[in-house]
Design an enzyme around this catalytic site. Structure first.
Site, PDB file in Angstrom:
ATOM      1  N   ASP A  73       0.831  -1.202   0.000  1.00  0.00           N
ATOM      2  CA  ASP A  73       0.000   0.000   0.000  1.00  0.00           C
ATOM      3  C   ASP A  73       0.867   1.254   0.000  1.00  0.00           C
ATOM      4  O   ASP A  73       2.026   1.219  -0.414  1.00  0.00           O
ATOM      5  CB  ASP A  73      -0.923  -0.033   1.232  1.00  0.00           C
ATOM      6  N   HIS A 288      -3.962   5.948   3.825  1.00  0.00           N
ATOM      7  CA  HIS A 288      -4.638   4.845   3.151  1.00  0.00           C
ATOM      8  C   HIS A 288      -4.189   3.497   3.705  1.00  0.00           C
ATOM      9  O   HIS A 288      -5.016   2.650   4.077  1.00  0.00           O
ATOM     10  CB  HIS A 288      -4.356   4.935   1.650  1.00  0.00           C
ATOM     11  N   SER A 462     -10.987  -0.251  -1.599  1.00  0.00           N
ATOM     12  CA  SER A 462      -9.780  -0.340  -0.773  1.00  0.00           C
ATOM     13  C   SER A 462     -10.098  -0.807   0.637  1.00  0.00           C
ATOM     14  O   SER A 462      -9.252  -1.409   1.301  1.00  0.00           O
ATOM     15  CB  SER A 462      -9.094   1.027  -0.688  1.00  0.00           C
TER      16      SER A 462
END
Length: 550
Positions: A73, A288, A462
C-alpha cells in the site's frame, strides 16, 4: 465524496467526481454504527460480515495461530496505538545497524520495506499515472519518426501510441476541467471562511459562532458557508482534501514532464535491478495503508478506537503506492518480498487501467501461489464493469482473459454498503464483473485507524478488500491445515447470496441490476458462515487422515 459529486453536478453538467481508491475520503452522509462491518444483519440490521457473532458463537475458547498479512500500500503508521503488538518484525534483522543481517538484499528491513524510497531516506510522494508514463515514453520514441517508414512491431507500437495519445489528451483535459470546476466552488468558500473567521475572531466556524453575526452582516459569506457545510455535508477539511486531489491530478498525475523516480535511483525498466528503496514503511502519507491495516488487524477488545476483523494477525507493511499510479516493477517485487518473508495473505488495495510490464506481476503472482499465499485485491472505484474494462493487477495471466490461465488463490473484492435498501447496499462507486469480481464486502463508511493515533470513516473497494482479507486471516488462523485456494473457495461459497435481488447498478444514478450480475459468488462475505464451512471442511480432512492411518 457523494456531497462533492452532487455539488459539481449542480455547478455544471454531470461528471464523475469519485477519487480513485488511493484517494478515499472521509464520509459525510448518514453513517451506520462505527463497527458495522463486523456486525450481523439479523441481529444488528446492517449488512455486516457477522464477525462479532462468529467470535461469540463459533470461536469462543479456541486458540489460533498467528497469520502474517502483507499490506502492499501507501505505507503504514506502525506506531499507531491500535496496531501495537500487531506489526510484523523481521527477527533476523538487527535494527539500525546499517547491515543486511539476514542477507535478503534489504538493509534494516525490520518491519517491512519501502520500494518507492531512496537510500538517503527521501521518499516518492506524488507520481504520474501509468497512462502519462506511457504517453511520455511513446512521445520520446516517436518524436522525430516518419510513421510511413515504420514496419512490423514498430508500426504496431506507433498505432498503440496514437491510441495512448488520444486517451491521455482526453484524460488531461478532463482533469483540468474538473480542477477548474472544483476551484469555482473552493475559492468562494475559502474566501467566505476567511472573512467570517476574521470578523468573528475565531479559528473554527460553528453554527453557534455564526449565530453571533447580526442580521444582514456578511450574509452572503454565511450563505456560501452553510450551503457547503449544511446542505452538501462537506467540511473545510474535506474541501482541502479535494483540493489536493484535483490539484495533484493536474500538477503530477497527468504531467508528462514530471518524473520523481530519480529519488529511488533504480532502473524502473529492469526487473533484475531489485535491491533498492529504504525501510521507511510509513512514508509521507500513510493514511490509506494505515486505514487498511486497521480494518484487518486493529487490536480487538482494548477499549480504544475500533476492532479489526482478525485477532491473531501481524501486519507486514510493503510500500509501493504513491499519490499516483504504482509501477509494475514495484508491485512485482513487493509481492515477492512479502512471500519470501513469510506472508500468508497479501492485501492489495490499489489498481490502474494500464500495465505495461504485466508479465513481471504475473510471474510474482505465480510465485506467491506456488508458496501457498492468498492474494486479495480491491476491484476498483470507477463504477465500471471490469469484464469489459480492465483493472490491473488482475487474476488473469497474459493479455487474454482465459479462465484456464488465471490465479486460483486470488480474491477480487467489490464494495457493499450497510443499508437494507436494495437501492443503496451496493457501493455506487464499486467496480463489478460477473467474470472478474469474486465477492463483495463492506466498503462504505468504514471507521478505522489513520496516522498519529487518529481514526476516520473512509470508503472504497480499498476498504472492502482488507475486510475480506481479515476474514481469510481468521480462517487461516483457526484452520491452518486449509490451503490458500481452499480459504478463497470457502469465502466464496459461504457468502450471503442475493441472487435475483435488484440492486443499484454501480456508476448509475437510477438503473437497477440483479445482484448476481455483479460478481461470481452472487453474495457478500460473511465470517460466521465462512467459519462454519471451514469447520466442516477441516473435520472432513481429519476423517480422511484417520482413515488413512487405519
Amino acid at each position: 465524496m457523494l456531497g462533492l459529486s452532487l455539488l459539481l453536478a449542480a455547478s455544471a453538467q454531470a461528471q464523475s467526481a469519485y477519487p480513485p481508491m488511493k484517494a478515499a475520503v472521509q464520509i459525510k452522509q448518514d453513517e451506520p454504527p462505527r463497527n458495522w462491518f463486523n456486525l450481523d444483519n439479523a441481529q444488528d440490521n446492517v449488512k455486516g460480515m457477522s464477525v462479532e457473532r462468529a467470535y461469540a458463537e463459533l470461536l469462543k475458547g479456541k486458540k489460533g495461530r498467528t497469520v502474517i498479512v502483507a499490506v502492499i500500500d501507501s505505507g503504514v503508521d506502525i506506531e499507531h496505538e491500535d496496531l501495537q503488538g500487531h506489526i510484523w518484525t523481521n527477527e533476523d534483522e538487527i535494527p539500525g545497524n546499517g547491515i543486511d543481517d539476514d542477507k535478503n538484499g534489504y538493509i534494516d528491513d525490520v518491519h517491512g520495506w519501502n520500494f518507492i524510497g531512496g537510500k538517503n531516506g527521501e521518499n516518492v510522494h506524488q507520481d504520474t499515472y501509468e497512462l502519462t508514463r506511457l504517453y511520455a515514453a511513446y512521445s520520446k520514441r516517436f518524436k522525430d519518426i516518419d510513421p510511413a517508414t515504420l514496419k512490423g512491431k514498430d508500426k504496431k507500437d506507433y498505432d498503440d501510441y496514437l491510441k495512448i495519445k488520444q486517451a491521455y489528451k482526453e484524460a488531461y483535459a478532463e482533469a483540468e476541467e474538473g480542477y477548474r470546476r472544483f476551484m469555482s466552488i473552493y475559492e468562494p468558500f475559502s474566501e467566505a471562511c476567511k472573512r467570517l473567521k476574521k470578523r468573528l475572531k475565531v479559528a473554527e466556524l460553528t453554527p453557534e459562532v455564526l449565530n453571533q453575526l447580526e442580521e444582514g452582516e456578511l450574509s452572503e459569506e454565511k450563505g456560501v458557508y452553510l450551503y457547503i457545510t449544511q446542505i452538501r455535508g462537506l467540511s473545510e477539511e474535506d474541501l482541502e482534501e479535494y483540493k489536493d486531489y484535483f490539484e495533484s491530478r493536474v500538477k503530477y498525475g497527468y504531467n508528462a514532464d514530471f518524473d520523481p523516480r530519480a529519488i529511488v535511483g533504480d532502473n524502473p525498466e529492469d526487473i533484475n535491478d531489485r535491491y533498492y528503496g529504504n525501510n521507511d514503511v510509513k512514508g509521507p502519507d500513510a493514511t490509506h495503508g494505515t486505514h487498511v491495516a486497521g480494518i484487518i488487524a486493529a487490536v480487538r477488545g482494548n477499549g480504544i478506537g475500533m476492532d479489526g476483523v482478525a485477532d491473531n494477525v501481524l501486519i507486514m507493511p510493503v510500500r509501493v503506492v504513491p499519490d499516483g499510479d504504482e509501477r509494475d516493477k514495484d508491485v512485482a517485487l513487493g509481492i515477492r518480498y512479502a512471500v519470501d518473508n513469510g506472508a500468508h495473505i497479501i492485501n492489495m488495495s490499489f489498481g490502474k487501467a494500464y500495465s505495461p510490464h504485466k508479465e513481471w506481476v504475473d510471474e510474482a503472482i505465480r510465485y506467491a501461489e506456488s508458496k501457498g499465499v492468498l492474494l486479495v485485491h480491491a476491484a476498483g472505484n470507477d463504477g465500471k464493469n471490469t469484464d469489459v474494462e480492465p483493472n490491473f493487477p488482475s487474476k488473469f495471466f497474459g493479455n487474454e482473459r482465459n479462465e484456464k490461465q488465471q490465479a486460483q488463490a486470488w480474491l477480487e473484492v467489490g464494495a457493499s454498503s450497510w443499508s437494507n435498501d436494495t437501492k443503496q447496499f451496493v457501493a455506487s462507486f464499486s467496480n463489478y464483473g460477473n467474470k472478474t469480481v469474486d465477492v463483495f464486502a463492506p466498503g462504505v463508511a468504514i471507521y478505522s485507524t489513520v496516522p498519529n493515533n487518529e481514526y476516520k470513516s473512509l470508503q472504497g473497494t480499498s476498504m472492502a478488500s482488507p475486510a475480506a482479507a481479515g476474514v481469510a486471516a481468521l480462517i487461516m488462523s483457526y484452520y491452518p491445515e486449509l490451503t490458500a485456494q481452499q480459504v478463497k473457495d470457502i469465502i466464496m461459497q459461504s457468502v450471503v447470496k442475493y441472487e435475483g435481488v435488484e440492486v443499484n447498478k454501480p456508476g448509475s444514478l437510477d438503473e437497477m441490476i440483479p445482484f448476481d450480475k455483479l460478481c461470481i459468488s452472487d453474495g457478500i462475505v460473511n465470517a460466521y458462515k465462512a467459519i462454519q464451512l471451514a469447520e466442516e471442511m477441516s473435520r472432513g480432512k481429519s476423517k480422511k487422515k484417520s482413515k488413512k492411518k487405519k
